[in-house]
Design a protein around this motif. Structure first.
Motif, PDB file in Angstrom:
ATOM      1  N   GLU A  33      -8.291  -1.410  -5.683  1.00  0.00           N
ATOM      2  CA  GLU A  33      -8.492  -0.107  -6.317  1.00  0.00           C
ATOM      3  C   GLU A  33      -8.497   1.032  -5.313  1.00  0.00           C
ATOM      4  O   GLU A  33      -8.004   2.128  -5.592  1.00  0.00           O
ATOM      5  N   GLU A  34      -9.028   0.762  -4.107  1.00  0.00           N
ATOM      6  CA  GLU A  34      -9.148   1.829  -3.096  1.00  0.00           C
ATOM      7  C   GLU A  34      -7.793   2.285  -2.571  1.00  0.00           C
ATOM      8  O   GLU A  34      -7.694   3.334  -1.919  1.00  0.00           O
ATOM      9  N   SER A  35      -6.729   1.527  -2.832  1.00  0.00           N
ATOM     10  CA  SER A  35      -5.395   1.895  -2.355  1.00  0.00           C
ATOM     11  C   SER A  35      -4.725   2.939  -3.232  1.00  0.00           C
ATOM     12  O   SER A  35      -3.655   3.446  -2.882  1.00  0.00           O
ATOM     13  N   TYR A  36      -5.342   3.262  -4.360  1.00  0.00           N
ATOM     14  CA  TYR A  36      -4.732   4.171  -5.330  1.00  0.00           C
ATOM     15  C   TYR A  36      -5.489   5.497  -5.358  1.00  0.00           C
ATOM     16  O   TYR A  36      -6.648   5.569  -4.934  1.00  0.00           O
ATOM     17  N   ARG A  47      -8.390  -1.795 -12.063  1.00  0.00           N
ATOM     18  CA  ARG A  47      -9.683  -2.348 -12.466  1.00  0.00           C
ATOM     19  C   ARG A  47      -9.509  -3.407 -13.560  1.00  0.00           C
ATOM     20  O   ARG A  47     -10.141  -4.453 -13.539  1.00  0.00           O
ATOM     21  N   ARG A  52      -6.221   3.781 -11.080  1.00  0.00           N
ATOM     22  CA  ARG A  52      -7.372   2.984 -10.666  1.00  0.00           C
ATOM     23  C   ARG A  52      -7.933   2.171 -11.831  1.00  0.00           C
ATOM     24  O   ARG A  52      -8.390   1.043 -11.645  1.00  0.00           O
ATOM     25  N   ALA A 100      -7.815   8.568  -5.849  1.00  0.00           N
ATOM     26  CA  ALA A 100      -9.203   8.539  -6.305  1.00  0.00           C
ATOM     27  C   ALA A 100      -9.502   9.568  -7.378  1.00  0.00           C
ATOM     28  O   ALA A 100     -10.499   9.486  -8.071  1.00  0.00           O
ATOM     29  N   ASP A 146      -0.140   7.737  -2.190  1.00  0.00           N
ATOM     30  CA  ASP A 146      -1.394   8.438  -1.945  1.00  0.00           C
ATOM     31  C   ASP A 146      -1.367   9.766  -2.692  1.00  0.00           C
ATOM     32  O   ASP A 146      -0.477  10.043  -3.476  1.00  0.00           O
ATOM     33  N   ARG A 193       0.835  -1.216   0.000  1.00  0.00           N
ATOM     34  CA  ARG A 193       0.000   0.000   0.000  1.00  0.00           C
ATOM     35  C   ARG A 193       0.859   1.251   0.000  1.00  0.00           C
ATOM     36  O   ARG A 193       0.527   2.252  -0.638  1.00  0.00           O
ATOM     37  N   THR A 239      -6.447   9.352 -12.453  1.00  0.00           N
ATOM     38  CA  THR A 239      -7.555   8.411 -12.525  1.00  0.00           C
ATOM     39  C   THR A 239      -7.116   7.159 -13.266  1.00  0.00           C
ATOM     40  O   THR A 239      -7.794   6.137 -13.219  1.00  0.00           O
TER      41      THR A 239
END
Length: 451
Positions: A361-364, A378, A374, A366, A341, A336, A371
């Motif tokens: 995906e939530e670790s990258y 995906r 993510r 937003a 971030d 992570r 974009t």
């Protein structure tokens, strides 16, 4: 206890013939054994393929490990990992840990007894079931490597706001460069591999990558012909320029997609998700589409099979500290941190991608500048099949000849590739014959190349 496959050399007290690695070199002589596992070691050396910005990101990660464990780590980044590692092995002074982008080399090192087993609890294997990341030869009784970074390859990069028209994907619009130091030709192997995957499906791809399909079989010949016809579409100009163009673009530039001169300033680039590291400050301007939408010969423009690659860490010296570093690199916490971030992206850093199922995906980031990351995750998570880069899992000798024949083919992309492929097949059969003669068994095949 070391691996117990029949005929496998054991490290202790043996003389290593480094030439047996890949059946390429004959470098006879004693190679140093690992230090006793019980000997305390408070400093580690790590060899890896990352330089520039990628190296800086990895060294930041190592600083966290140093702070937690009180262990000093020295990292050496080079694009010639194979050559540097072989030199260290020959001198009896390998790094504690090496990160290699080709699984085929690690299979050879393990067979020769150069790798240390990871032991219990280093890898939570259930967390990697979403892909082929734990591929290893059938019959291997211990795990010797872990995936620490992965990339998506079945994609085509373009400039944001200039979404490509599938009906106009002619060769002259593409960035293509074959130059890559000692491994020139591999960008062309990526084209052929992806064409074969999208044209003939994952079963044929896996059979070919594992060495169970001959190079002269129709699926392989058809993939080469498809790529050759495509590269001949502008009279062969793109092919000729590719032979003299570095895939990284000019030194100090922004890669091929945003570069100038031969091979640069083009509209489309078939390259892995790592390509943004080549684009420099213009990386945020890059976007991608899945390759089946533009790739010549793709049977299904909405196909879900994806080619991927990985960088694998393995331990060449046994020590408690080395085990702890391997456990750290495999942990979701470390992965992570590597994903970065929003603050990291504000510094211009580009995320690494993880094979660990707990780093989704939530670790990258937003939004904001990124974009794309993510969307890469995906694609990795929602693919029908993920297939490891075929040349990366091939024995080193076969991989080298593959690259050579790619370059020969591009010199005249309109030629019938059957003769070139027949030569690769001859080399493969000879290497298998030598393997049987030396080890008195059939060559092991990697399992789960596609998953």
């Amino acid at each position: 206890m070391r691996g117990t496959r029949t005929g496998r050399p054991v490290r202790g007290g043996r003389t290593a013939a480094l030439g047996a690695l890949s059946l390429l070199l004959v470098l006879a002589g004693p190679v140093g054994c690992a230090r006793d596992a019980a000997e305390p070691r408070r400093a580690l050396t790590v060899l890896g393929p990352w330089t520039g910005g990628e190296q800086e990101s990895f060294e930041e990660l190592l600083e966290l490990f140093e702070a937690e464990q009180g262990v000093s780590v020295e990292y050496q980044g080079t694009t010639a990992t194979r050559e540097v590692l072989l030199s260290g092995l020959l001198a009896g002074d390998p790094p504690d840990v090496a990160v290699l982008p080709v699984l085929g080399d690690l299979v050879d090192y393990e067979r020769e007894g150069f790798l240390e087993p990871l032991g219990e609890g280093v890898v939570d294997e259930e967390k990697y079931d979403g892909g082929p990341w734990l591929a290893q030869p059938a019959g291997m009784d211990e795990r010797h490597w872990i995936p620490v970074k992965v990339d998506l390859k079945s994609i085509v990069w373009h400039e944001k706001g200039r979404r490509p028209d599938p009906s106009r994907a002619d060769a002259e619009r593409w960035c293509v460069g074959m130059g890559s130091d000692a491994t020139s030709g591999w960008p062309g192997s990526d084209w052929i591999e992806d064409v074969l995957l999208q044209q003939s499906g994952h079963e044929a791809y896996e059979e070919w990558a594992a060495g169970e399909m001959e190079w002269t079989e129709e699926a392989v010949v058809r993939a080469w012909r498809t790529w050759g016809e495509f590269m001949s579409g502008d009279g062969g100009r793109t092919a000729r320029e590719a032979l003299t163009t570095d895939h990284r673009g000019p030194e100090g530039g922004n890669g091929l997609l945003f570069g100038t001169g031969p091979g640069g300033g083009c509209e489309l680039e078939h390259q892995g998700s790592f390509a943004r590291h080549l684009y420099g400050p213009r990386a945020p301007e890059a976007d991608f589409v899945p390759s089946p939408r533009l790739l010549p010969g793709a049977a299904d423009r909405d196909g879900r099979d994806r080619e991927v690659s990985a960088d694998f860490a393995a331990m060449f010296r046994a020590s408690p500290e080395g085990q702890e570093l391997m456990r750290f690199l495999a942990s979701p916490e470390a992965q992570r941190v590597w994903a970065k971030d929003e603050e990291g992206w504000a510094r211009g850093e580009i995320p690494f991608f993880s094979a660990h199922e707990d780093v989704g995906e939530e670790s990258y980031p937003a939004g904001g500048r990124d974009t794309v990351s993510r969307r890469v995750v995906r694609e990795l998570e929602r693919a029908g099949r993920l297939c490891l880069d075929a040349s990366d899992v091939m024995p080193p000798m076969i991989r080298r000849v593959f690259y050579e024949k790619v370059l020969e083919f591009l010199a005249d992309p309109g030629q019938d590739p059957t003769g070139l492929l027949g030569r690769i097949q001859e080399v493969q059969e000879e290497s298998e014959r030598q393997f049987r003669q030396r080890f008195r068994r059939e060559p092991e095949r990697l399992d789960r190349i596609c998953r």
